[in-house]
Scaffold this active site. Structure first.
Site, PDB file in Angstrom:
ATOM      1  N   ARG A 156       0.828  -1.208   0.000  1.00 54.07           N
ATOM      2  CA  ARG A 156       0.000   0.000   0.000  1.00 54.07           C
ATOM      3  C   ARG A 156       0.869   1.267   0.000  1.00 54.07           C
ATOM      4  NH1 ARG A 156      -4.245   2.484   3.281  1.00 54.07           N
ATOM      5  NH2 ARG A 156      -4.216   4.609   2.530  1.00 54.07           N
ATOM      6  N   TYR A 159       2.260   3.977  -2.983  1.00 54.05           N
ATOM      7  CA  TYR A 159       1.629   5.255  -3.381  1.00 54.05           C
ATOM      8  C   TYR A 159       2.317   6.409  -2.662  1.00 54.05           C
ATOM      9  CZ  TYR A 159      -2.061   8.895  -3.322  1.00 54.05           C
ATOM     10  OH  TYR A 159      -2.767  10.075  -3.419  1.00 54.05           O
ATOM     11  N   ASN A 188      -7.860  14.140   2.665  1.00 53.45           N
ATOM     12  CA  ASN A 188      -9.216  13.600   2.483  1.00 53.45           C
ATOM     13  C   ASN A 188     -10.266  14.619   2.092  1.00 53.45           C
ATOM     14  OD1 ASN A 188      -7.813  11.489   4.508  1.00 53.45           O
ATOM     15  ND2 ASN A 188      -9.381  10.467   3.296  1.00 53.45           N
ATOM     16  N   PHE A 212     -19.999   3.836   1.100  1.00 59.35           N
ATOM     17  CA  PHE A 212     -21.097   3.967   2.070  1.00 59.35           C
ATOM     18  C   PHE A 212     -22.362   4.481   1.364  1.00 59.35           C
ATOM     19  CE2 PHE A 212     -18.166   4.457   6.084  1.00 59.35           C
ATOM     20  CZ  PHE A 212     -17.839   3.115   5.966  1.00 59.35           C
ATOM     21  N   ASP A 315      -3.184   5.415  10.537  1.00 55.67           N
ATOM     22  CA  ASP A 315      -3.991   5.457  11.766  1.00 55.67           C
ATOM     23  C   ASP A 315      -4.657   6.804  12.015  1.00 55.67           C
ATOM     24  OD1 ASP A 315      -1.166   6.058  12.110  1.00 55.67           O
ATOM     25  OD2 ASP A 315      -1.594   6.361  14.240  1.00 55.67           O
TER      26      ASP A 315
HETATM   27  P1  NAD Z   1      -9.008  11.259  -9.511  1.00 56.14           P
HETATM   28  O1  NAD Z   1      -8.678   9.817  -9.687  1.00 56.14           O
HETATM   29  O2  NAD Z   1     -10.447  11.628  -9.429  1.00 56.14           O
HETATM   30  O3  NAD Z   1      -8.329  12.124 -10.687  1.00 56.14           O
HETATM   31  C1  NAD Z   1      -7.152  11.747 -11.355  1.00 56.14           C
HETATM   32  C2  NAD Z   1      -7.365  12.020 -12.840  1.00 56.14           C
HETATM   33  O4  NAD Z   1      -6.170  11.669 -13.544  1.00 56.14           O
HETATM   34  C3  NAD Z   1      -8.493  11.163 -13.460  1.00 56.14           C
HETATM   35  O5  NAD Z   1      -9.446  11.969 -14.094  1.00 56.14           O
HETATM   36  C4  NAD Z   1      -7.771  10.274 -14.464  1.00 56.14           C
HETATM   37  O6  NAD Z   1      -8.534   9.968 -15.625  1.00 56.14           O
HETATM   38  C5  NAD Z   1      -6.563  11.124 -14.796  1.00 56.14           C
HETATM   39  N1  NAD Z   1      -5.489  10.308 -15.379  1.00 56.14           N
HETATM   40  C6  NAD Z   1      -5.063   9.098 -14.956  1.00 56.14           C
HETATM   41  N2  NAD Z   1      -4.076   8.657 -15.735  1.00 56.14           N
HETATM   42  C7  NAD Z   1      -3.853   9.621 -16.680  1.00 56.14           C
HETATM   43  C8  NAD Z   1      -2.938   9.753 -17.745  1.00 56.14           C
HETATM   44  N3  NAD Z   1      -2.064   8.792 -18.000  1.00 56.14           N
HETATM   45  N4  NAD Z   1      -2.986  10.876 -18.483  1.00 56.14           N
HETATM   46  C9  NAD Z   1      -3.892  11.858 -18.240  1.00 56.14           C
HETATM   47  N5  NAD Z   1      -4.781  11.796 -17.223  1.00 56.14           N
HETATM   48  C10 NAD Z   1      -4.762  10.677 -16.452  1.00 56.14           C
HETATM   49  O7  NAD Z   1      -8.229  11.757  -8.221  1.00 56.14           O
HETATM   50  P2  NAD Z   1      -8.440  13.084  -7.346  1.00 56.14           P
HETATM   51  O8  NAD Z   1      -9.092  12.698  -6.077  1.00 56.14           O
HETATM   52  O9  NAD Z   1      -9.018  14.146  -8.176  1.00 56.14           O
HETATM   53  O10 NAD Z   1      -6.916  13.420  -6.995  1.00 56.14           O
HETATM   54  C11 NAD Z   1      -6.147  14.328  -7.775  1.00 56.14           C
HETATM   55  C12 NAD Z   1      -4.730  14.369  -7.229  1.00 56.14           C
HETATM   56  O11 NAD Z   1      -4.734  14.715  -5.847  1.00 56.14           O
HETATM   57  C13 NAD Z   1      -3.969  13.054  -7.313  1.00 56.14           C
HETATM   58  O12 NAD Z   1      -2.621  13.334  -7.589  1.00 56.14           O
HETATM   59  C14 NAD Z   1      -4.097  12.449  -5.939  1.00 56.14           C
HETATM   60  O13 NAD Z   1      -3.040  11.579  -5.626  1.00 56.14           O
HETATM   61  C15 NAD Z   1      -4.083  13.707  -5.086  1.00 56.14           C
HETATM   62  N6  NAD Z   1      -4.802  13.506  -3.812  1.00 56.14           N
HETATM   63  C16 NAD Z   1      -6.160  13.569  -3.746  1.00 56.14           C
HETATM   64  C17 NAD Z   1      -6.790  13.433  -2.520  1.00 56.14           C
HETATM   65  C18 NAD Z   1      -8.264  13.577  -2.320  1.00 56.14           C
HETATM   66  O14 NAD Z   1      -8.680  13.832  -1.191  1.00 56.14           O
HETATM   67  N7  NAD Z   1      -9.088  13.465  -3.349  1.00 56.14           N
HETATM   68  C19 NAD Z   1      -6.026  13.203  -1.388  1.00 56.14           C
HETATM   69  C20 NAD Z   1      -4.652  13.099  -1.495  1.00 56.14           C
HETATM   70  C21 NAD Z   1      -4.053  13.264  -2.712  1.00 56.14           C
HETATM   71  C1  UGA Z   2      -7.010   8.138   0.568  1.00 55.19           C
HETATM   72  C2  UGA Z   2      -6.288   7.871  -0.736  1.00 55.19           C
HETATM   73  O1  UGA Z   2      -5.052   7.300  -0.516  1.00 55.19           O
HETATM   74  C3  UGA Z   2      -6.041   9.072  -1.515  1.00 55.19           C
HETATM   75  O2  UGA Z   2      -7.159   9.519  -2.193  1.00 55.19           O
HETATM   76  C4  UGA Z   2      -5.480  10.192  -0.748  1.00 55.19           C
HETATM   77  O3  UGA Z   2      -4.093  10.172  -0.855  1.00 55.19           O
HETATM   78  C5  UGA Z   2      -5.887  10.270   0.693  1.00 55.19           C
HETATM   79  O4  UGA Z   2      -6.532   9.223   1.256  1.00 55.19           O
HETATM   80  C6  UGA Z   2      -6.785  11.449   0.931  1.00 55.19           C
HETATM   81  O5  UGA Z   2      -7.950  11.408   0.488  1.00 55.19           O
HETATM   82  O6  UGA Z   2      -6.327  12.351   1.585  1.00 55.19           O
HETATM   83  P1  UGA Z   2      -7.801   6.686   2.559  1.00 55.19           P
HETATM   84  O7  UGA Z   2      -8.261   7.813   3.414  1.00 55.19           O
HETATM   85  O8  UGA Z   2      -7.237   5.525   3.277  1.00 55.19           O
HETATM   86  O9  UGA Z   2      -6.737   7.106   1.469  1.00 55.19           O
HETATM   87  O10 UGA Z   2      -8.977   6.256   1.566  1.00 55.19           O
HETATM   88  P2  UGA Z   2     -10.409   5.625   1.703  1.00 55.19           P
HETATM   89  O11 UGA Z   2     -10.530   4.562   0.681  1.00 55.19           O
HETATM   90  O12 UGA Z   2     -11.419   6.704   1.635  1.00 55.19           O
HETATM   91  O13 UGA Z   2     -10.420   4.925   3.132  1.00 55.19           O
HETATM   92  C7  UGA Z   2     -10.598   5.625   4.337  1.00 55.19           C
HETATM   93  C8  UGA Z   2     -10.734   4.611   5.450  1.00 55.19           C
HETATM   94  O14 UGA Z   2     -11.973   3.892   5.304  1.00 55.19           O
HETATM   95  C9  UGA Z   2      -9.654   3.537   5.504  1.00 55.19           C
HETATM   96  O15 UGA Z   2      -9.424   3.226   6.842  1.00 55.19           O
HETATM   97  C10 UGA Z   2     -10.289   2.342   4.818  1.00 55.19           C
HETATM   98  O16 UGA Z   2      -9.757   1.118   5.243  1.00 55.19           O
HETATM   99  C11 UGA Z   2     -11.723   2.497   5.284  1.00 55.19           C
HETATM  100  N1  UGA Z   2     -12.799   1.910   4.434  1.00 55.19           N
HETATM  101  C12 UGA Z   2     -12.789   2.062   3.091  1.00 55.19           C
HETATM  102  C13 UGA Z   2     -13.859   1.258   5.066  1.00 55.19           C
HETATM  103  O17 UGA Z   2     -13.870   1.108   6.317  1.00 55.19           O
HETATM  104  N2  UGA Z   2     -14.886   0.787   4.327  1.00 55.19           N
HETATM  105  C14 UGA Z   2     -14.930   0.914   2.980  1.00 55.19           C
HETATM  106  O18 UGA Z   2     -15.936   0.461   2.368  1.00 55.19           O
HETATM  107  C15 UGA Z   2     -13.855   1.588   2.336  1.00 55.19           C
END
Ligand code: NAD
Ligand code: UGA
Length: 368
Positions: A156, A159, A188, A212, A315
């Site tokens: 895991r 990433y 998140n 959920f 955690d």
């Molecule tokens: P997401 O998966 O919704 O968006 C990622 C996008 O990248 C998708 O639309 C996908 O089609 C595109 N993509 C994938 N491969 C590609 C490629 N080869 N060429 C062009 N486009 C491509 O994810 P998100 O939640 O919008 O996250 C965006 C960024 O923020 C990511 O780098 C992610 O790691 C980071 N991030 C997000 C969160 C969060 O809370 N959502 C938390 C931590 C980090």
């Molecule tokens: C996410 C992803 O790694 C990324 O999108 C990002 O880097 C980061 O967190 C973020 O959003 O900031 P995580 O929070 O672990 O990681 O992602 P979720 O899949 O939303 O899981 C949150 C928690 O819920 C974890 O403890 C997971 O085990 C738990 N979970 C997940 C459940 O209990 N039930 C489910 O059905 C799915």
């Protein structure tokens, strides 16, 4: 500004694109391999969509980098199920392919806003040293906190490691050559257009909120708590997050150059078990209609059963957001109940529209 948004078709990308279009005054180029979530914006003045893959369309991407004022790179696999299922693919996209974008920005002297993750912090020190992280809260600070990853066999962490290495490379280029970058570490984010519902997508393993919602709307499975759902997360509403991201992109007085920004809402912390309870109660109180599936059960499932071998959980993640507040004047607005309510409202509205047009998948069991 001429802004190149790579990964604009994803959850953060589409919300950011909407906001930048609303602000006006920018020329936006949105790049992605999927435009499903951008469909409603495609004819907006000021937006160009380019269907390009950063892994294989380097020459075309380079042309776009050349004419941009700033490049925002959101491309990644960002879903924990994938870190377990396809660790090599995660390393390749999140590090190797993203590095090509870094190199193009360096070559053409363009500023880069790189999306990283709060997962680079890894485990809390409390957890790593066998203490109770609940009793030892320790906010993660961008420039002070050590980064603690789990063992290699728990893949895991690939990433977090790939994102961390990319951050270190950016720092090294700045140290040596003065490269202009800013890093964003999201904590998140949730809100409209996050992920998808597995019942509508024919399966898949999205992030927790979507799972959920799937149980609440389709009743195909109970709400499953991985290892009892005792870990903490602090949820940030996407509008708050985007408000901070825009400030980083604007980079007033160049004060974001070479800086890492946590974007999070530390006051919105709860356990995943609490999140499940709260979502279930909120759905009953505000959204439930006749014909919806019965109130789902909440059950526990092991991490290995849910994700497969190689999973390990983070955690606790408390963001220290002092830097975003002081340097950028940012202040998040949404408390945890609003974050859950507004995100749930989006999912329910989309579901009711599909229901009305006969496009929703069939709920497992209708309530009486
Ligand atoms: P997401 O998966 O919704 O968006 C990622 C996008 O990248 C998708 O639309 C996908 O089609 C595109 N993509 C994938 N491969 C590609 C490629 N080869 N060429 C062009 N486009 C491509 O994810 P998100 O939640 O919008 O996250 C965006 C960024 O923020 C990511 O780098 C992610 O790691 C980071 N991030 C997000 C969160 C969060 O809370 N959502 C938390 C931590 C980090
Ligand atoms: C996410 C992803 O790694 C990324 O999108 C990002 O880097 C980061 O967190 C973020 O959003 O900031 P995580 O929070 O672990 O990681 O992602 P979720 O899949 O939303 O899981 C949150 C928690 O819920 C974890 O403890 C997971 O085990 C738990 N979970 C997940 C459940 O209990 N039930 C489910 O059905 C799915």
């Amino acid at each position: 500004m001429n802004i190149l948004l790579l990964g604009a078709g994803g959850f953060i990308g589409v919300n950011l694109t909407e906001r930048l279009l609303k602000d006006g005054g920018h020329q936006l180029t949105a790049v992605d391999i999927s435009k499903d979530k951008l469909e409603h914006l495609l004819n907006a003045p000021g937006l160009n969509y380019a269907h390009l893959d950063i892994s294989s369309d380097e020459a075309k991407i380079e042309e776009l980098v050349k004419v941009a004022d700033v490049v925002v790179d959101l491309v990644a696999f960002a879903n924990p199920a994938l870190y377990v299922e396809d660790p090599v693919g995660v390393y390749d996209l999140n590090f190797t392919q993203n590095l090509k974008v870094v190199d193009q920005c360096r070559k053409h002297d363009k500023r880069l806003v790189q999306f990283s993750t709060c997962e680079v912090y890894g485990l809390t020190a409390a957890k790593a040293f066998g203490l109770d992280s609940k009793e030892n809260p320790c906010p993660f600070n961008e420039d002070e906190t050590p980064l603690i990853m789990g063992p290699i066999k728990n893949h895991r962490w690939i990433y977090a490691c790939a994102k961390q290495l990319l951050e270190r490379v950016l720092h090294a280029y700045r140290y040596r050559d003065g490269f202009r970058y800013s890093i964003i570490r999201p904590f998140n984010f949730v809100g409209p257009r996050i992920d998808y519902l597995p019942s509508e997508a024919g399966g898949g393993n999205p992030r927790v909120f979507s799972h959920f919602m799937d149980s609440l709307l389709y009743g195909t499975k109970p709400m499953q708590l991985v290892d009892g759902g005792q870990v903490f997360r602090a949820y940030t509403y996407i509008d708050d997050a985007v408000d901070c991201i825009v400030r980083v992109i604007e980079n007033k007085n160049d004060n974001c150059d070479g800086e890492i920004f946590n974007i999070g809402q530390p006051e919105n912390e709860l356990t995943i078990a609490e999140l499940a309870e709260r979502m279930r109660d909120m759905f009953d109180e505000h959204f439930r209609q006749e014909g919806d599936p019965p109130r789902p059960e909440i059950v526990s499932i092991s991490g290995e059963e849910f994700y497969g071998a190689g999973y390990e959980d983070c955690d606790r993640r408390i963001a220290d957001v002092t830097k975003a507040k002081t340097l950028l004047g940012w202040q998040p607005q949404y408390g945890i109940d609003q974050v859950i309510f507004k995100t749930m409202e989006y999912f329910v509205e989309e579901y009711r529209k599909k229901q009305a047009s006969g496009m929703a998948a069939i709920p497992a069991v209708a309530s009486v």
